[in-house]
Write a protein that holds these residues in place. Structure first.
Motif, PDB file in Angstrom:
ATOM      1  N   PRO A 166      18.963  71.765 111.485  1.00 33.51           N
ATOM      2  CA  PRO A 166      17.475  72.240 111.225  1.00 33.51           C
ATOM      3  C   PRO A 166      16.493  71.685 111.989  1.00 33.51           C
ATOM      4  O   PRO A 166      16.442  70.752 112.737  1.00 33.51           O
ATOM      5  CB  PRO A 166      17.597  71.610 109.584  1.00 33.51           C
ATOM      6  CG  PRO A 166      18.298  70.374 109.537  1.00 33.51           C
ATOM      7  CD  PRO A 166      19.382  70.828 110.783  1.00 33.51           C
ATOM      8  N   PRO A 167      15.166  72.255 111.886  1.00 34.63           N
ATOM      9  CA  PRO A 167      14.319  72.080 112.932  1.00 34.63           C
ATOM     10  C   PRO A 167      13.948  70.378 112.840  1.00 34.63           C
ATOM     11  O   PRO A 167      13.679  69.711 113.760  1.00 34.63           O
ATOM     12  CB  PRO A 167      12.988  72.712 112.198  1.00 34.63           C
ATOM     13  CG  PRO A 167      13.494  73.954 111.661  1.00 34.63           C
ATOM     14  CD  PRO A 167      14.873  73.314 111.095  1.00 34.63           C
ATOM     15  N   ALA A 168      14.009  69.835 111.589  1.00 32.00           N
ATOM     16  CA  ALA A 168      13.342  68.518 111.640  1.00 32.00           C
ATOM     17  C   ALA A 168      14.422  67.689 112.049  1.00 32.00           C
ATOM     18  O   ALA A 168      14.309  66.610 112.817  1.00 32.00           O
ATOM     19  CB  ALA A 168      13.623  67.726 110.104  1.00 32.00           C
ATOM     20  N   ALA A 169      15.750  67.734 112.350  1.00 28.59           N
ATOM     21  CA  ALA A 169      16.801  67.229 113.107  1.00 28.59           C
ATOM     22  C   ALA A 169      16.541  67.506 114.507  1.00 28.59           C
ATOM     23  O   ALA A 169      16.898  66.641 115.642  1.00 28.59           O
ATOM     24  CB  ALA A 169      18.326  67.400 112.544  1.00 28.59           C
ATOM     25  N   ARG A 170      16.498  68.668 114.800  1.00 28.64           N
ATOM     26  CA  ARG A 170      16.603  69.125 116.230  1.00 28.64           C
ATOM     27  C   ARG A 170      15.284  68.706 116.941  1.00 28.64           C
ATOM     28  O   ARG A 170      15.504  68.122 118.071  1.00 28.64           O
ATOM     29  CB  ARG A 170      16.381  70.619 116.140  1.00 28.64           C
ATOM     30  CG  ARG A 170      16.551  71.465 117.524  1.00 28.64           C
ATOM     31  CD  ARG A 170      16.614  72.915 117.741  1.00 28.64           C
ATOM     32  NE  ARG A 170      18.022  73.319 117.095  1.00 28.64           N
ATOM     33  CZ  ARG A 170      18.435  74.420 117.312  1.00 28.64           C
ATOM     34  NH1 ARG A 170      17.631  75.286 118.240  1.00 28.64           N
ATOM     35  NH2 ARG A 170      19.352  74.874 117.068  1.00 28.64           N
ATOM     36  N   SER A 171      14.507  68.346 116.302  1.00 23.87           N
ATOM     37  CA  SER A 171      13.357  67.793 117.187  1.00 23.87           C
ATOM     38  C   SER A 171      13.759  66.382 117.439  1.00 23.87           C
ATOM     39  O   SER A 171      13.116  65.637 118.460  1.00 23.87           O
ATOM     40  CB  SER A 171      11.783  67.753 116.499  1.00 23.87           C
ATOM     41  OG  SER A 171      11.906  67.067 115.193  1.00 23.87           O
TER      42      SER A 171
END
Lengths: 132, 132, 132, 132, 132, 132
Positions: free
Chosen positions: B13-18
């Motif tokens: 998810p975006p929070a982990a990908r960043s």
């Protein structure tokens, strides 16, 4: 109160006294710390452990201050009060600054945290990390 | 087998990908190791732990290789297989030689031995070692 | 200062007093050490732990002194001040000599060192050592 | 997979080979276990650790089997897989029976439990246990 | 005696004082305990560790008392005197009863025992326990 | 490979079989996990440890899930692979959610970090934390 009687220099048998002399000569100090006075109750152990310390802590591929900091890292992880005090004093005598000590402690704290996360989650070792 | 499902980059998810992106950018690598894939099952923990690692392991009063070696000293003392492998690989990538590694291990072994002698004999701390 | 109030013999409720009596009868002593006074704040735990100690430390395939020395080896490795003192006193009462104590400590120290070398280097177990 | 390349007898440099020979002669065996093959990557450490093991584990005030059992007690407490296997094999070779091994494990388990109760409750050491 | 000088509120530089203020506001207390006064010698570490504690110990899927008891379980296992006292006091302030504390200690003691039996006997993990 | 032969139900002597029956009845399961099969090599230890587990882990002032989570906290701190798997499976069976497990692991990690900071800096216990 230690579990065996500490041996003072003036009371040391020759086998212990010669180790005491070598400790002071090697370290360029004029006193013996309690660790060695306790081991002196068993002179062969005193001689054996000092021989190990002298070899392992001598300058080599790692400088003496780095070795003291590694010693502190282990001693903090094990919670050894005597060793934390003696090796922090020794590291300071070798030039460890307040900033270096603070960073050392921060690394030790963090490593203890991530060690448990890795162990606790049973994280498999990445093949990239294995020795070739 | 880890206790939670590892999150791959493509599924993050975006929070982990960043966080994954920042790890790769900071370390100048193009892959994510399992430690972070496991933590990514809980993105706030992933972000928090990475933030800690990034700050604590950054160059400062201690150089990055010294910090890696301190990490290894803790990980060996705790017997953390994952951490021993990952930080030894990291230390080697930062230039740790075979001779330095051998001396590091010798110090860690010896410190674990003398820690127990000090604790076991209940050796009192010398006043000279106490902070002023 | 202990985290719970120690229960003295004269104040002990019957459930604790009967355990105290059995401890003194079994050990042929006329006093109760602090470990049991603390556990007595929770009589079922007092009775359970004493029952375990009584069974495990009784003479069997190993003699009582060997068992006390094993207890010391664990306590030193864990750095447990109370247990080091109480079991060393107990081992001495069972006949442990100064020479035996010194050798015990030397083995414990060395084992802690080689444990870390084995863990740290990730040494594979030799097939010859595996149980048949 | 060990972190350094294991040195086989046929490839060992003279400094390592002479230690290997002494290990086999002392132990009356015809093979070298992995612990020493790994240390042989650093011959001075190989010689130093072997010298320590040879002295500490020699018969003295404690018999060799008791020393092996103390080694197991430490290794189990530290969770060292290699050391548990190697020293259990060694203790069995020295005559440790199944019943002795079971009692050893029971003592080690119990000591780890009571160590934590003593530490956790912050139990003060009884004056009677302190060395005179 | 701590290894660095403790920083009192009145002497704290702004970076430390704002953390002190947040600690007291978050905890609804009017004093700062020694742990934070020591970390304040290195304000970035003070801010970083407090940020971690604040996030991790906040109510979430687990209630604050359960979190304090988990903290005690770890601290007892590690034998950390300071942490045992501070988190037991904190758990009591959050409502931990004597009976809950006694059961917590009993679980911690037993877990330390069975951990060593499992490690010592090298018990293989049952396939039924592995995550799906 | 375990260090003693695991005892299967069909081969268990009566003293072990009755414990196996009680384990399955108490836990409402139809199989025995390896921990008990290994202890069954020594039936008195099997009966003793099961009796302890049954009493300590029974519902009381703490609910069974909290007790399992405390067990996990200890097992992660000690790095016990078997115990981490078995008690995590057990906690999940008792309703532990992914979010609860993530918070448990976060607390355990952080506690291990701050334990070392407190031990390493030799932080004195605040009088406010001492029991009255």
């Amino acid at each position: 109160m230690p579990l065996v009687k500490m041996v003072e220099y003036r009371d040391a048998p020759p086998a212990a006294r010669s180790v005491f002399d070598d400790i002071m000569a090697t370290r360029k100090t004029d006193w013996i710390n309690n660790f060695w006075k306790v081991l002196a109750a068993d002179p062969p152990t005193l001689a054996r452990i000092w021989d190990n310390v002298k070899r392992v802590m001598a300058p080599g591929a790692l400088d003496p201050l780095t070795k003291e900091m590694l010693y502190i890292a282990v001693s903090v992880t094990n919670g050894c009060e005597y060793c934390i005090h003696s090796h922090t004093a020794s590291a300071r005598a070798k030039g460890m600054t307040d900033a270096q000590f603070a960073e050392l402690m921060a690394v030790v704290g963090l490593a203890n945290e991530t060690n448990r996360l890795a162990e606790g989650y049973r994280i498999p070792v990445d093949p990239q990390f294995l020795p070739k």
